[in-house]
Design an enzyme around this catalytic site. Structure first.
Site, PDB file in Angstrom:
ATOM      1  N   TYR A   1      -2.208  -1.290  10.756  1.00 54.16           N
ATOM      2  CA  TYR A   1      -2.471  -1.882   9.431  1.00 54.16           C
ATOM      3  C   TYR A   1      -1.339  -1.522   8.460  1.00 54.16           C
ATOM      4  CZ  TYR A   1      -3.923  -1.582   4.601  1.00 54.16           C
ATOM      5  OH  TYR A   1      -3.925  -1.644   3.225  1.00 54.16           O
TER       6      TYR A   1
ATOM      7  N   SER B   1       0.828  -1.209   0.000  1.00 50.13           N
ATOM      8  CA  SER B   1       0.000   0.000   0.000  1.00 50.13           C
ATOM      9  C   SER B   1       0.857   1.251   0.000  1.00 50.13           C
ATOM     10  CB  SER B   1      -0.857  -0.020   1.265  1.00 50.13           C
ATOM     11  OG  SER B   1      -1.430   1.240   1.489  1.00 50.13           O
TER      12      SER B   1
ATOM     13  N   LYS C   1       2.003  -3.720   6.444  1.00 46.59           N
ATOM     14  CA  LYS C   1       2.424  -3.700   5.030  1.00 46.59           C
ATOM     15  C   LYS C   1       3.933  -3.449   4.946  1.00 46.59           C
ATOM     16  CE  LYS C   1      -1.589  -4.450   3.174  1.00 46.59           C
ATOM     17  NZ  LYS C   1      -1.863  -5.767   2.604  1.00 46.59           N
TER      18      LYS C   1
HETATM   19  N1  UFG Z   1     -13.405  10.532   3.119  1.00 43.80           N
HETATM   20  C1  UFG Z   1     -14.442  11.383   3.424  1.00 43.80           C
HETATM   21  N2  UFG Z   1     -15.595  10.838   3.911  1.00 43.80           N
HETATM   22  C2  UFG Z   1     -15.756   9.505   4.102  1.00 43.80           C
HETATM   23  C3  UFG Z   1     -14.702   8.638   3.774  1.00 43.80           C
HETATM   24  C4  UFG Z   1     -13.516   9.198   3.292  1.00 43.80           C
HETATM   25  O1  UFG Z   1     -14.328  12.602   3.279  1.00 43.80           O
HETATM   26  O2  UFG Z   1     -16.836   9.082   4.565  1.00 43.80           O
HETATM   27  C5  UFG Z   1     -12.163  11.107   2.600  1.00 43.80           C
HETATM   28  C6  UFG Z   1     -10.963  10.804   3.484  1.00 43.80           C
HETATM   29  O3  UFG Z   1     -10.842  11.757   4.507  1.00 43.80           O
HETATM   30  C7  UFG Z   1      -9.829  10.838   2.465  1.00 43.80           C
HETATM   31  C8  UFG Z   1     -10.483  10.323   1.190  1.00 43.80           C
HETATM   32  O4  UFG Z   1     -11.869  10.480   1.366  1.00 43.80           O
HETATM   33  O5  UFG Z   1      -9.425  12.151   2.259  1.00 43.80           O
HETATM   34  C9  UFG Z   1     -10.187   8.862   0.926  1.00 43.80           C
HETATM   35  O6  UFG Z   1     -10.505   8.122   2.086  1.00 43.80           O
HETATM   36  P1  UFG Z   1     -10.583   6.531   2.077  1.00 43.80           P
HETATM   37  O7  UFG Z   1     -10.971   6.099   3.455  1.00 43.80           O
HETATM   38  O8  UFG Z   1     -11.417   6.057   0.945  1.00 43.80           O
HETATM   39  O9  UFG Z   1      -9.088   6.089   1.744  1.00 43.80           O
HETATM   40  P2  UFG Z   1      -7.741   6.414   2.519  1.00 43.80           P
HETATM   41  O10 UFG Z   1      -6.895   7.201   1.582  1.00 43.80           O
HETATM   42  O11 UFG Z   1      -7.961   6.954   3.853  1.00 43.80           O
HETATM   43  O12 UFG Z   1      -7.209   4.920   2.759  1.00 43.80           O
HETATM   44  C10 UFG Z   1      -6.822   4.138   1.693  1.00 43.80           C
HETATM   45  C11 UFG Z   1      -7.040   2.656   2.000  1.00 43.80           C
HETATM   46  C12 UFG Z   1      -6.153   2.199   3.108  1.00 43.80           C
HETATM   47  C13 UFG Z   1      -4.738   2.591   2.859  1.00 43.80           C
HETATM   48  C14 UFG Z   1      -4.641   4.057   2.565  1.00 43.80           C
HETATM   49  C15 UFG Z   1      -3.255   4.417   2.138  1.00 43.80           C
HETATM   50  O13 UFG Z   1      -8.388   2.421   2.377  1.00 43.80           O
HETATM   51  O14 UFG Z   1      -6.236   0.794   3.153  1.00 43.80           O
HETATM   52  O15 UFG Z   1      -5.493   4.384   1.477  1.00 43.80           O
HETATM   53  O16 UFG Z   1      -3.108   5.783   2.043  1.00 43.80           O
HETATM   54  F1  UFG Z   1      -3.974   2.345   3.946  1.00 43.80           F
END
Ligand code: UFG
Length: 338
Positions: free
Chosen positions: A151, A126, A155
Site C-alpha cells: 500500500y 501518505s 503511494k
Molecule cells: N493501534 C492500537 N490498536 C488498534 C489500532 C491501532 O494500538 O486497534 C495503534 C497502532 O499500533 C499505532 C496507532 O494506534 O501505533 C495508529 O494506528 P492506525 O492503524 O490508526 O494508523 P497507522 O499509523 O498504523 O496507519 C496510518 C494509516 C495508513 C498509513 C499510515 C502511515 O492508516 O494508511 O498511517 O504511517 F499508511
C-alpha cells in the site's frame, strides 16, 4: 462556478473534501465505485451543504467508463484523486490487487487529464513514504524510503509517476499531500468514517469499543522508546485535512510551481495512551483496553513538520485533539449499521 472532479468522493476523506469544496463555492463532480463506501454518503453531504454533488458510479481502473466522465466534465479546473485501496495489512496479503488498483487508477486519471486538458491534480499521498525517520519532526525533505507495505509503496510510486508526467507536459501541475493520521468526523455527524468489518485504525476501534461493538481495544505495544511506551502519531482532524485540498487547488490555480509536496498534519505527536485519555476525557466514556504485543510493521513514532504547509500553502490545522475525538464519538453514536 469553477468545477472540480473528486475521485473517491464518497470515501472517508473524500466526502469531507467534497463538503469543503462546496463550501468554498466550487461545483463538485464525484467519481466512486462504492467499493468501500455507500451511496447514502451523498445524502449526508447534501444535508450539510444543501447541494448534492454530481455523481458517477465509476471505477477509476476502467478507462472507458472514466473517459466518459472526463469527456463530459473537461471544463473542470482540477482533479482531486483519492480513489484507492488503503488497508495496509490487506496490501501485504494481496499486493497485486493494490498495485493494479492504485497505480492503474492514477495512470487513467493522468492520461484523461492530458487528453482533456485539465491542468491541475491534487494527489492523496501518505506519511508512510518516510518510514521511521531518523529525525523528528519530518519535513518534506526527509528522505523517502521503501515503504513497509505494498500500500505504502503504491503511494511512493504514484508520487514518482506524477513527477515524471508533470515533467513531460507543459501544462500539467500537481500537488501531493502527505497525510499523517486523519481522524474524527464532520461536526454535524452527517458524514464520518465507515470502516467495513473490524477496523484496522485506532479511532474507529476506540469508538466501536465504547459503543459496545468490540469487547476491548488492544493497545499494540507499551515498550516503545516513547515517554509512556506507546507509539506516537500525528492525528489530524479530517475536516482540517479536507480544507488543505481547497488550499492546494487555489495554489495550483495561481500557477506557482509545477509540482509540490506538503506534509499535512498538526505538527504534534500523540501516543496511543494519550488518545485513549483524550477520548475518555472529552466524551466521559470509560474505555476497555489491554496492552498486547506490538503490531508487525508499525513504526515507533512519527509526526509532521508542517511549516511548509503553514507558510507556503497558507493552511494550518485548527481543530483540537479533544474536539476531534469527540466528533468521532458523535458520529459513532449516530451511525446506523445494518
Ligand atoms: N493501534 C492500537 N490498536 C488498534 C489500532 C491501532 O494500538 O486497534 C495503534 C497502532 O499500533 C499505532 C496507532 O494506534 O501505533 C495508529 O494506528 P492506525 O492503524 O490508526 O494508523 P497507522 O499509523 O498504523 O496507519 C496510518 C494509516 C495508513 C498509513 C499510515 C502511515 O492508516 O494508511 O498511517 O504511517 F499508511
Amino acid at each position: 462556478m469553477q468545477k472540480v472532479i473528486i475521485t473517491g468522493g464518497t470515501g472517508y476523506i473524500g466526502s469531507h473534501t467534497v463538503v469543503e469544496f462546496q463550501n468554498a463555492g466550487f461545483e463538485v463532480v464525484v467519481i466512486d465505485n462504492l467499493s468501500n463506501s455507500i451511496i447514502e454518503v451523498l445524502d449526508g453531504i447534501e444535508k450539510i451543504t444543501g447541494i448534492r454533488p454530481i455523481f458517477y458510479q465509476v471505477d477509476v481502473t476502467e478507462q472507458k467508463d472514466l473517459e466518459i466522465v472526463f469527456q463530459k466534465h473537461g471544463d473542470a479546473v482540477a482533479i482531486i484523486h483519492f480513489a484507492a485501496y488503503k488497508a495496509v495489512g490487506e496490501s501485504v496479503q494481496e499486493p497485486l490487487k493494490y498495485y493494479h488498483n492504485n497505480i492503474q487508477g492514477l495512470l487513467n486519471v493522468l492520461s484523461n487529464m492530458l487528453k482533456y486538458d485539465i491542468p491541475n491534480l491534487v494527489f492523496s499521498s501518505s506519511c508512510t513514504v518516510y518510514g521511521q525517520p531518523d529525525k523528528l519532526p519530518v519535513t518534506e525533505d526527509t528522505p523517502v524510503v521503501k515503504p513497509e507495505s505494498p500500500y505504502g509503496n503504491t503511494k511512493k510510486i504514484n508520487e514518482e509517476i506524477i513527477d515524471d508526467t508533470i515533467n513531460s507536459s507543459e501544462n500539467l501541475c500537481a500537488i501531493s499531500l502527505r497525510y499523517f493520521n486523519p481522524i474524527g468526523a464532520h461536526t454535524s455527524a452527517y458524514i464520518g468514517e465507515l470502516p467495513l468489518g473490524v477496523p484496522d485504525n485506532l479511532l474507529p476501534y476506540i469508538t466501536q469499543t465504547a459503543i459496545g461493538l468490540r469487547k476491548e481495544l488492544s493497545v499494540f505495544g507499551d515498550n516503545y522508546n516513547t515517554p509512556d511506551g506507546t507509539a506516537i502519531r500525528d492525528y489530524i482532524n479530517v475536516c482540517d485535512l479536507a480544507k488543505a485540498h481547497v488550499f492546494a487547488v487555489k495554489r495550483l490555480l495561481n500557477n506557482v510551481l509545477k509540482y509540490e509536496i506538503f506534509n499535512i498534519g498538526t505538527g504534534k505527536g500523540s501516543s496511543v495512551m494519550e488518545i485513549i485519555k483524550a477520548f475518555e476525557t472529552s466524551t466521559g466514556q470509560k474505555l476497555n483496553y489491554k496492552i498486547v504485543d506490538r503490531r508487525a510493521g508499525d513504526i515507533e513514532q512519527v509526526w509532521a513538520d508542517t511549516s511548509k504547509a503553514n507558510k507556503v500553502l497558507g493552511w494550518k490545522a485548527e481543530v483540537s485533539l479533544d474536539e476531534t475525538v469527540k466528533s468521532a464519538w458523535e458520529w459513532e453514536k449516530k451511525v446506523k449499521r445494518d
